[in-house]
Scaffold this active site. Structure first.
Site, PDB file in Angstrom:
ATOM      1  N   HIS A   1     -24.481   1.915  53.653  1.00  0.00           N
ATOM      2  CA  HIS A   1     -24.031   3.151  53.007  1.00  0.00           C
ATOM      3  C   HIS A   1     -23.722   4.261  54.006  1.00  0.00           C
ATOM      4  O   HIS A   1     -22.995   5.196  53.693  1.00  0.00           O
ATOM      5  CB  HIS A   1     -25.045   3.624  51.957  1.00  0.00           C
ATOM      6  CG  HIS A   1     -26.304   4.193  52.520  1.00  0.00           C
ATOM      7  ND1 HIS A   1     -27.355   3.408  52.933  1.00  0.00           N
ATOM      8  CD2 HIS A   1     -26.675   5.474  52.747  1.00  0.00           C
ATOM      9  CE1 HIS A   1     -28.328   4.181  53.390  1.00  0.00           C
ATOM     10  NE2 HIS A   1     -27.935   5.437  53.286  1.00  0.00           N
TER      11      HIS A   1
ATOM     12  N   CYS B   1     -34.789  11.171  58.245  1.00  0.00           N
ATOM     13  CA  CYS B   1     -35.892  10.255  57.936  1.00  0.00           C
ATOM     14  C   CYS B   1     -37.174  10.992  57.574  1.00  0.00           C
ATOM     15  O   CYS B   1     -38.215  10.374  57.403  1.00  0.00           O
ATOM     16  CB  CYS B   1     -36.132   9.302  59.105  1.00  0.00           C
ATOM     17  SG  CYS B   1     -36.236  10.121  60.687  1.00  0.00           S
TER      18      CYS B   1
ATOM     19  N   THR C   1     -32.581 -14.602  48.378  1.00  0.00           N
ATOM     20  CA  THR C   1     -31.154 -14.718  48.144  1.00  0.00           C
ATOM     21  C   THR C   1     -30.439 -13.443  48.584  1.00  0.00           C
ATOM     22  O   THR C   1     -30.851 -12.341  48.219  1.00  0.00           O
ATOM     23  CB  THR C   1     -30.886 -14.972  46.646  1.00  0.00           C
ATOM     24  OG1 THR C   1     -31.605 -16.139  46.258  1.00  0.00           O
ATOM     25  CG2 THR C   1     -29.404 -15.153  46.378  1.00  0.00           C
TER      26      THR C   1
END
Length: 196
Positions: free
Chosen positions: A14, A139, A51
């Site tokens: 992103h 962050c 997956t």
């Protein structure tokens, strides 16, 4: 990785215009690879089981290809916008502290302190002027307390700092709006200081 001298590099999809939830961990070699968070079937050479989200990975790949195409020209354009914004900020408030100025830093980000204005108060003031920015580093959102980054830089961390991030879609009009908002906020800060 060899060109930048890093052992690891983490890329989040992103951040380059791709879908959320995809990314890459790029390592110089296997020796320093961390233990996997998810144990199981051995996918990703045993580094991450489960997956994969194929559609997100395809979108990430497309975003990576698009990001590389014309990257130098886009970075130069963003750098020019950043310089223009910083010049406007300095004109409005000569005492603004632009952290990392003069050093090597990313092209699209300004991390600054306006003396006499707490970061959280500044964030609200900019929001009211229609300019989105953040208090602290990317962050550290939601974290309270003084910035260890500012302390490590030898800065007074009591007031904190604000972070403006520019992007490929940032326009000259956006910069003008940010400069006008900054000038208004700096003026109000001076007025409040004189009244105190």
């Amino acid at each position: 990785i060899g060109k930048i001298g890093a052992d690891f590099m983490i890329v989040s999809s992103h951040k380059i215009g791709g879908p959320k939830g995809a990314g890459a961990l790029i390592a110089r070699g296997e020796a320093l690879m961390p233990r996997p968070l998810i144990q199981g079937g051995g996918q990703e050479r045993g580094h991450r089981s489960g997956t994969q989200n194929s559609l997100a990975l395809i979108g990430f790949g497309a975003a990576a290809e698009a990001a590389v195409d014309g990257l130098e020209a886009r970075n130069a354009a963003i750098g020019a916008l950043r310089e223009r914004l910083e010049a406007g900020m300095r004109q409005a408030a000569a005492d603004v502290i632009i952290h990392g100025e003069g050093g090597e830093r990313v092209t699209n980000t300004i991390f600054f302190t306006l003396p006499g204005l707490k970061a959280e108060t500044g964030q609200i003031a900019f929001d009211l002027e229609g300019v989105a920015l953040s208090a602290g580093s990317a962050c550290s959102s939601g974290r309270l307390g003084e910035s260890h980054v500012l302390t490590a830089m030898g800065r007074d961390a009591k007031l904190g700092a604000l972070r403006i991030s520019l992007g490929f879609s940032t326009t000259e009009e956006d910069i003008d709006r940010a400069i006008a908002a900054f000038a208004k906020i700096a003026c109000r800060r001076r007025s409040a200081g004189e009244a105190a």
